[in-house]
Write an enzyme that holds these catalytic residues in place. Structure first.
Site, PDB file in Angstrom:
ATOM      1  N   GLY A  47      36.764  49.247  43.351  1.00  0.00           N
ATOM      2  CA  GLY A  47      36.894  50.686  43.124  1.00  0.00           C
ATOM      3  C   GLY A  47      37.012  51.555  44.365  1.00  0.00           C
ATOM      4  O   GLY A  47      37.002  52.778  44.260  1.00  0.00           O
ATOM      5  N   TRP A  49      39.547  52.283  46.415  1.00  0.00           N
ATOM      6  CA  TRP A  49      40.707  53.188  46.479  1.00  0.00           C
ATOM      7  C   TRP A  49      40.554  54.324  45.477  1.00  0.00           C
ATOM      8  O   TRP A  49      40.867  55.476  45.777  1.00  0.00           O
ATOM      9  CB  TRP A  49      42.008  52.414  46.247  1.00  0.00           C
ATOM     10  CG  TRP A  49      42.479  51.646  47.458  1.00  0.00           C
ATOM     11  CD1 TRP A  49      41.718  51.293  48.535  1.00  0.00           C
ATOM     12  CD2 TRP A  49      43.806  51.166  47.722  1.00  0.00           C
ATOM     13  NE1 TRP A  49      42.496  50.618  49.457  1.00  0.00           N
ATOM     14  CE2 TRP A  49      43.773  50.522  48.976  1.00  0.00           C
ATOM     15  CE3 TRP A  49      45.008  51.210  47.015  1.00  0.00           C
ATOM     16  CZ2 TRP A  49      44.903  49.930  49.540  1.00  0.00           C
ATOM     17  CZ3 TRP A  49      46.137  50.622  47.578  1.00  0.00           C
ATOM     18  CH2 TRP A  49      46.082  49.987  48.827  1.00  0.00           C
ATOM     19  N   ASP A  66      42.233  47.144  36.023  1.00  0.00           N
ATOM     20  CA  ASP A  66      41.964  45.837  36.649  1.00  0.00           C
ATOM     21  C   ASP A  66      41.571  44.849  35.551  1.00  0.00           C
ATOM     22  O   ASP A  66      41.011  45.248  34.529  1.00  0.00           O
ATOM     23  CB  ASP A  66      40.825  45.941  37.683  1.00  0.00           C
ATOM     24  CG  ASP A  66      40.872  44.811  38.713  1.00  0.00           C
ATOM     25  OD1 ASP A  66      41.103  45.105  39.903  1.00  0.00           O
ATOM     26  OD2 ASP A  66      40.707  43.631  38.335  1.00  0.00           O
ATOM     27  N   ASP A 105      46.754  47.597  45.209  1.00  0.00           N
ATOM     28  CA  ASP A 105      46.119  46.700  46.188  1.00  0.00           C
ATOM     29  C   ASP A 105      45.967  45.324  45.541  1.00  0.00           C
ATOM     30  O   ASP A 105      45.146  44.515  45.944  1.00  0.00           O
ATOM     31  CB  ASP A 105      44.736  47.293  46.536  1.00  0.00           C
ATOM     32  CG  ASP A 105      44.171  46.749  47.840  1.00  0.00           C
ATOM     33  OD1 ASP A 105      44.935  46.187  48.633  1.00  0.00           O
ATOM     34  OD2 ASP A 105      42.951  46.892  48.060  1.00  0.00           O
ATOM     35  N   LYS A 146      50.182  46.684  48.498  1.00  0.00           N
ATOM     36  CA  LYS A 146      49.741  45.659  49.447  1.00  0.00           C
ATOM     37  C   LYS A 146      50.536  44.384  49.197  1.00  0.00           C
ATOM     38  O   LYS A 146      50.714  43.956  48.067  1.00  0.00           O
ATOM     39  CB  LYS A 146      48.253  45.363  49.223  1.00  0.00           C
ATOM     40  CG  LYS A 146      47.631  44.590  50.381  1.00  0.00           C
ATOM     41  CD  LYS A 146      47.020  43.237  50.091  1.00  0.00           C
ATOM     42  CE  LYS A 146      46.154  43.065  48.917  1.00  0.00           C
ATOM     43  NZ  LYS A 146      44.776  43.392  49.153  1.00  0.00           N
TER      44      LYS A 146
HETATM   45  C1  LIG Z   1      41.823  43.434  46.768  1.00  0.00           C
HETATM   46  S1  LIG Z   1      41.260  43.816  45.147  1.00  0.00           S
HETATM   47  C2  LIG Z   1      41.465  45.567  45.079  1.00  0.00           C
HETATM   48  C3  LIG Z   1      40.465  46.325  45.929  1.00  0.00           C
HETATM   49  C4  LIG Z   1      40.473  47.809  45.654  1.00  0.00           C
HETATM   50  N1  LIG Z   1      41.699  48.453  46.095  1.00  0.00           N
HETATM   51  C5  LIG Z   1      39.315  48.535  46.335  1.00  0.00           C
HETATM   52  O1  LIG Z   1      39.552  49.331  47.250  1.00  0.00           O
HETATM   53  O2  LIG Z   1      38.175  48.320  45.924  1.00  0.00           O
HETATM   54  C6  LIG Z   1      42.563  43.202  44.138  1.00  0.00           C
HETATM   55  C7  LIG Z   1      42.318  43.321  42.637  1.00  0.00           C
HETATM   56  O3  LIG Z   1      43.515  42.982  41.916  1.00  0.00           O
HETATM   57  C8  LIG Z   1      43.083  42.560  40.630  1.00  0.00           C
HETATM   58  N2  LIG Z   1      44.185  41.918  39.859  1.00  0.00           N
HETATM   59  C9  LIG Z   1      44.803  40.744  40.087  1.00  0.00           C
HETATM   60  N3  LIG Z   1      45.736  40.508  39.153  1.00  0.00           N
HETATM   61  C10 LIG Z   1      45.724  41.576  38.289  1.00  0.00           C
HETATM   62  C11 LIG Z   1      46.483  41.925  37.127  1.00  0.00           C
HETATM   63  N4  LIG Z   1      47.451  41.137  36.637  1.00  0.00           N
HETATM   64  N5  LIG Z   1      46.216  43.099  36.511  1.00  0.00           N
HETATM   65  C12 LIG Z   1      45.239  43.923  36.995  1.00  0.00           C
HETATM   66  N6  LIG Z   1      44.503  43.635  38.081  1.00  0.00           N
HETATM   67  C13 LIG Z   1      44.737  42.482  38.742  1.00  0.00           C
HETATM   68  C14 LIG Z   1      41.927  41.625  40.941  1.00  0.00           C
HETATM   69  O4  LIG Z   1      41.108  41.431  39.804  1.00  0.00           O
HETATM   70  C15 LIG Z   1      41.222  42.383  42.084  1.00  0.00           C
HETATM   71  O5  LIG Z   1      40.135  43.147  41.619  1.00  0.00           O
END
Ligand SMILES: C[S@@+](CC[C@H](N)C(=O)[O-])C[C@H]1O[C@@H](n2cnc3c(N)ncnc32)[C@H](O)[C@@H]1O
Length: 188
Positions: A47, A49, A66, A105, A146
């Site tokens: 969370g 961002w 997510d 992200d 990203k």
């Molecule tokens: C690096 S984290 C994001 C961090 C976030 N931007 C923050 O600042 O806290 C990447 C996220 O992408 C999610 N994710 C991966 N594949 C997904 C999908 N198909 N649909 C939704 N979320 C997905 C993962 O569950 C993970 O929580």
């Protein structure tokens, strides 16, 4: 600044991840249009961002999605689902064509097999670009995605260029030098 210092700074400011400083730098450097009405955060957990937008753009509506759970963030609507299902989510569909910023992200779970990981990353990146293309407004809208420096980066950039006037790659200071992650910014 050392990677750990970013984590300490995030903790001090009450942010859930040091990823916020990457978004902050990208928005400050590349996206200077300050007013944001509607923001879509793809792959939002834990969370950071969403928090950053909520704190720094107090009148902005943020919708976050997510596959994992996310602790509530003030003024942010969270939907637990995959971005693959976005067309079936009423809260998002209702603002289709009226978002002025999409932030992604997203990262898949890594298998350790480079070719498989690169394909999974590309698939999520392309989906993010296509969602941005459909859900953003026509004017002054932007997307931040990203991705990773690999053999697919060039074709991903080319794909973005089909829909966005300006496309830039950016490596924020808060992103570790040795990390292959890199951010793509596209603006209409
Ligand atoms: C690096 S984290 C994001 C961090 C976030 N931007 C923050 O600042 O806290 C990447 C996220 O992408 C999610 N994710 C991966 N594949 C997904 C999908 N198909 N649909 C939704 N979320 C997905 C993962 O569950 C993970 O929580």
């Amino acid at each position: 600044m050392h990677a750990d210092s970013w984590a300490i700074k995030a903790k001090k400011l009450g942010y859930r991840s040091r990823a916020v400083f990457k978004l902050e730098e990208i928005l400050n450097k590349l996206h200077k249009k300050k007013s944001l009405k509607n923001v879509l955060d793809l792959g939002s957990a834990p969370g950071g961002w969403s928090q950053y937008i909520s704190v720094n753009y107090p009148s902005t509506k943020v919708i976050a999605i997510d596959v994992l759970d996310m602790q509530p963030v003030e003024k942010v609507t969270f939907i637990k689902d995959s971005i693959e299902n976005i067309e079936n989510i009423d809260e998002i569909k209702i603002i289709k064509g009226r978002f002025d910023l999409v932030i992604s992200d997203i990262a898949p779970n890594l298998t350790g097999i480079n070719t498989v990981d690169d394909e999974n990353i590309l698939e999520l990146n392309l989906l993010s670009v296509n969602i941005a293309e459909k859900y953003l407004t026509d004017q002054n809208a932007a997307v931040v995605i990203k991705t990773f420096q690999n053999n697919n980066l060039k074709s991903l950039r080319k794909h973005m260029e089909l829909f966005f006037k300006i496309v830039q790659t950016y490596k924020p200071a808060a992103s570790k030098n040795k990390s292959a992650e890199i951010y793509l910014y596209g603006a209409r």
